[in-house]
Design an enzyme around this catalytic site. Structure first.
Site, PDB file in Angstrom:
ATOM      1  N   SER A 112      19.883  66.709 -13.307  1.00  0.00           N
ATOM      2  CA  SER A 112      19.087  67.313 -12.235  1.00  0.00           C
ATOM      3  C   SER A 112      17.687  67.589 -12.774  1.00  0.00           C
ATOM      4  O   SER A 112      17.505  67.825 -13.973  1.00  0.00           O
ATOM      5  CB  SER A 112      19.746  68.630 -11.826  1.00  0.00           C
ATOM      6  OG  SER A 112      18.832  69.431 -11.115  1.00  0.00           O
ATOM      7  N   CYS A 114      16.200  70.193 -12.544  1.00  0.00           N
ATOM      8  CA  CYS A 114      16.068  71.584 -12.983  1.00  0.00           C
ATOM      9  C   CYS A 114      16.284  71.741 -14.489  1.00  0.00           C
ATOM     10  O   CYS A 114      16.211  72.848 -15.010  1.00  0.00           O
ATOM     11  CB  CYS A 114      17.026  72.496 -12.223  1.00  0.00           C
ATOM     12  SG  CYS A 114      18.713  72.307 -12.734  1.00  0.00           S
ATOM     13  N   LYS A 145      23.639  71.008 -17.653  1.00  0.00           N
ATOM     14  CA  LYS A 145      23.150  69.637 -17.430  1.00  0.00           C
ATOM     15  C   LYS A 145      22.451  69.090 -18.669  1.00  0.00           C
ATOM     16  O   LYS A 145      22.581  67.898 -18.988  1.00  0.00           O
ATOM     17  CB  LYS A 145      22.206  69.612 -16.215  1.00  0.00           C
ATOM     18  CG  LYS A 145      22.940  69.745 -14.895  1.00  0.00           C
ATOM     19  CD  LYS A 145      23.733  68.487 -14.610  1.00  0.00           C
ATOM     20  CE  LYS A 145      24.680  68.614 -13.457  1.00  0.00           C
ATOM     21  NZ  LYS A 145      25.568  67.445 -13.294  1.00  0.00           N
ATOM     22  N   HIS A 184      21.241  73.707  -0.330  1.00  0.00           N
ATOM     23  CA  HIS A 184      19.836  73.525  -0.686  1.00  0.00           C
ATOM     24  C   HIS A 184      18.975  73.708   0.565  1.00  0.00           C
ATOM     25  O   HIS A 184      19.490  73.819   1.683  1.00  0.00           O
ATOM     26  CB  HIS A 184      19.624  72.134  -1.288  1.00  0.00           C
ATOM     27  CG  HIS A 184      20.260  71.987  -2.628  1.00  0.00           C
ATOM     28  ND1 HIS A 184      21.473  71.370  -2.810  1.00  0.00           N
ATOM     29  CD2 HIS A 184      19.860  72.398  -3.859  1.00  0.00           C
ATOM     30  CE1 HIS A 184      21.793  71.407  -4.094  1.00  0.00           C
ATOM     31  NE2 HIS A 184      20.835  72.023  -4.755  1.00  0.00           N
TER      32      HIS A 184
HETATM   33  O1  GFB Z   1      16.715  73.844  -2.301  1.00  0.00           O
HETATM   34  P1  GFB Z   1      16.685  75.115  -3.029  1.00  0.00           P
HETATM   35  O2  GFB Z   1      17.808  76.058  -2.846  1.00  0.00           O
HETATM   36  O3  GFB Z   1      16.596  74.752  -4.550  1.00  0.00           O
HETATM   37  O4  GFB Z   1      15.349  75.927  -2.641  1.00  0.00           O
HETATM   38  P2  GFB Z   1      15.632  74.798  -5.823  1.00  0.00           P
HETATM   39  C1  GFB Z   1      14.084  75.327  -2.681  1.00  0.00           C
HETATM   40  C2  GFB Z   1      13.065  76.277  -2.095  1.00  0.00           C
HETATM   41  O5  GFB Z   1      13.289  76.373  -0.677  1.00  0.00           O
HETATM   42  C3  GFB Z   1      13.098  77.708  -2.630  1.00  0.00           C
HETATM   43  C4  GFB Z   1      13.273  77.721  -0.290  1.00  0.00           C
HETATM   44  O6  GFB Z   1      11.788  78.180  -2.789  1.00  0.00           O
HETATM   45  C5  GFB Z   1      13.813  78.466  -1.516  1.00  0.00           C
HETATM   46  O7  GFB Z   1      13.483  79.838  -1.463  1.00  0.00           O
HETATM   47  N1  GFB Z   1      14.061  77.915   0.931  1.00  0.00           N
HETATM   48  C6  GFB Z   1      13.559  78.252   2.147  1.00  0.00           C
HETATM   49  C7  GFB Z   1      15.389  77.842   1.068  1.00  0.00           C
HETATM   50  N2  GFB Z   1      14.524  78.418   3.037  1.00  0.00           N
HETATM   51  C8  GFB Z   1      15.690  78.167   2.394  1.00  0.00           C
HETATM   52  C9  GFB Z   1      17.042  78.187   2.818  1.00  0.00           C
HETATM   53  O8  GFB Z   1      17.393  78.499   3.958  1.00  0.00           O
HETATM   54  N3  GFB Z   1      17.976  77.835   1.879  1.00  0.00           N
HETATM   55  C10 GFB Z   1      17.624  77.487   0.597  1.00  0.00           C
HETATM   56  N4  GFB Z   1      18.580  77.147  -0.262  1.00  0.00           N
HETATM   57  N5  GFB Z   1      16.346  77.498   0.167  1.00  0.00           N
HETATM   58  C11 GFB Z   1      17.908  74.290  -6.928  1.00  0.00           C
HETATM   59  C12 GFB Z   1      18.563  74.719  -8.198  1.00  0.00           C
HETATM   60  O9  GFB Z   1      16.665  74.874  -6.976  1.00  0.00           O
HETATM   61  O10 GFB Z   1      17.694  72.901  -6.827  1.00  0.00           O
HETATM   62  C13 GFB Z   1      19.638  73.817  -8.609  1.00  0.00           C
HETATM   63  O11 GFB Z   1      18.938  76.076  -8.080  1.00  0.00           O
HETATM   64  C14 GFB Z   1      19.328  72.358  -8.470  1.00  0.00           C
HETATM   65  O12 GFB Z   1      20.007  74.110  -9.906  1.00  0.00           O
HETATM   66  C15 GFB Z   1      18.713  72.056  -7.135  1.00  0.00           C
HETATM   67  O13 GFB Z   1      18.494  71.943  -9.501  1.00  0.00           O
HETATM   68  C16 GFB Z   1      18.267  70.613  -7.008  1.00  0.00           C
HETATM   69  O14 GFB Z   1      14.841  73.542  -5.881  1.00  0.00           O
HETATM   70  O15 GFB Z   1      14.817  76.053  -5.917  1.00  0.00           O
END
Ligand code: GFB
Length: 325
Positions: A112, A114, A145, A184
């Site tokens: 990933s 990350c 990872k 996500h």
């Molecule tokens: O996709 P996401 O959860 O993953 O969040 P990361 C990306 C951004 O979208 C963050 C915002 O800044 C969240 O605060 N966001 C806005 C939201 N609305 C929402 C919502 O309703 N749900 C979610 N989930 N996010 C993950 C890692 O990080 O990405 C993992 O924690 C992995 O380990 C994955 O690498 C690909 O990009 O922040």
């Protein structure tokens, strides 16, 4: 050098029910591969070395797509770090070791984006690995990872195994996890805008400030790339898989709104974490080996939204996804 994989080769797709694994299965079937080896979590716990060895001995896969894992969005990662580190460490360890013991011809391990440090230079080249501290919201997952990359490299170095590692950017597409607490950002936004439209509600809550950026890739591009790498890449360094383009969360929320519910009104909830400020992969190495993504984000989102609407009950019932990338 191109690896000619016979259409009747025994191919184990570990994690075939997840977003990535199901796309790889579709891709392999489309290509004409006839001998896919698929096993559910109930049939085989990939964290159990004895069970995995037994399965490999009985089924003798020749090629392995190791895309199983405990995955989720920013909140799930920071709420369940023990599951993220334990499940992922164990799954990689058992499958890689069994692949060595039972002489798998080639294994592709999926990590990933990350894995890179929070303050990494953007866009992030493969050389940024282990150059600084990790983003706290996904440190446990990232450590697991990273160990998977090093595991593959060590088995290549010590035992001559043809094990390769690819690091995809943030993914989306059909078969995603639409559970609002563990998903996500893109599946969450697709669901939130759609349900707001159904309920006639105006406001749609988007987590964080909306100012951070992410790079998004359609999962069918990734599965195309995985097959390409299986055939064309055989080296120790891991390889980034992305589009090389990013977009702010505000912009992507506006795009989902335009696709799903143009009358929706975006409200940011800054009590939720933003995570990394930027997470853009440098994809020069991938371009140099000869692969580029094809699916444009807007088109990919439209298709994903259509899929979600057509599979609404199934997508909602599926809930939180575990052990399937
Ligand atoms: O996709 P996401 O959860 O993953 O969040 P990361 C990306 C951004 O979208 C963050 C915002 O800044 C969240 O605060 N966001 C806005 C939201 N609305 C929402 C919502 O309703 N749900 C979610 N989930 N996010 C993950 C890692 O990080 O990405 C993992 O924690 C992995 O380990 C994955 O690498 C690909 O990009 O922040």
């Amino acid at each position: 050098m191109t690896e000619d994989i016979p259409l009747d080769a025994r191919i184990f797709v570990a994690g075939h029910r997840g977003l990535v694994g199901s796309s790889i299965v579709r891709r392999l079937e489309k290509e004409g591969f006839t001998n896919l080896q698929l096993v559910t979590r109930d049939q085989l716990d990939l964290r159990d070395q004895a069970a995995v060895n037994y399965w490999f001995k009985a089924n003798r896969p020749e090629y392995v797509f190791l895309v199983a894992g405990t995955v989720g969005g920013i909140l799930d990662n920071s709420t369940y770090p023990a599951e993220y580190i334990y499940d992922n460490l164990m799954i990689h360890a058992t499958v890689v070791h069994a692949s060595y013991c039972f002489e798998v011809k080639k294994l592709l391990y999926l990590g990933s984006s990350c894995i890179y440090p929070r303050e990494a230079t953007q866009p992030m080249t493969e050389d940024e690995l282990l150059s600084g501290l990790l983003e706290p919201t996904n440190e446990a997952y990232a450590i697991a990872k990273i160990s998977g990359i090093k595991l593959c490299a060590a088995y290549r170095s010590q035992h001559g195994c043809d094990f390769i590692s690819a690091m995809p950017t943030n993914l989306y597409g059909p078969g995603d996890n639409f559970d609002l607490m563990s998903s996500h950002v893109l599946p969450a936004l697709i669901r939130k805008f759609h349900e707001a439209k159904l309920k006639g509600e105006s406001d749609v809550v988007v987590w964080g400030t909306g100012k951070v950026s992410r790079e998004f890739m359609h999962v069918d591009d990734l599965s195309d790339c995985c097959l390409f790498l299986m055939r064309n890449y055989s080296d120790t360094p891991h390889i980034n898989v992305g589009t090389g383009e990013d977009i702010t969360i505000r912009e992507v929320a506006e795009m989902v709104r335009d696709v799903a519910y143009p009358d929706g009104h975006i409200v940011f909830d800054s009590s939720k974490p933003d995570g990394m400020a930027r997470k853009l992969l440098d994809v020069q190495r991938l371009h140099d080996v000869g692969w580029r993504h094809r699916i444009d984000l807007r088109k990919g989102l439209e298709d994903s939204y259509t899929w979600f609407v057509e599979h609404y009950d199934e997508a909602i019932a599926r809930g939180r996804t575990r052990n399937d990338s």
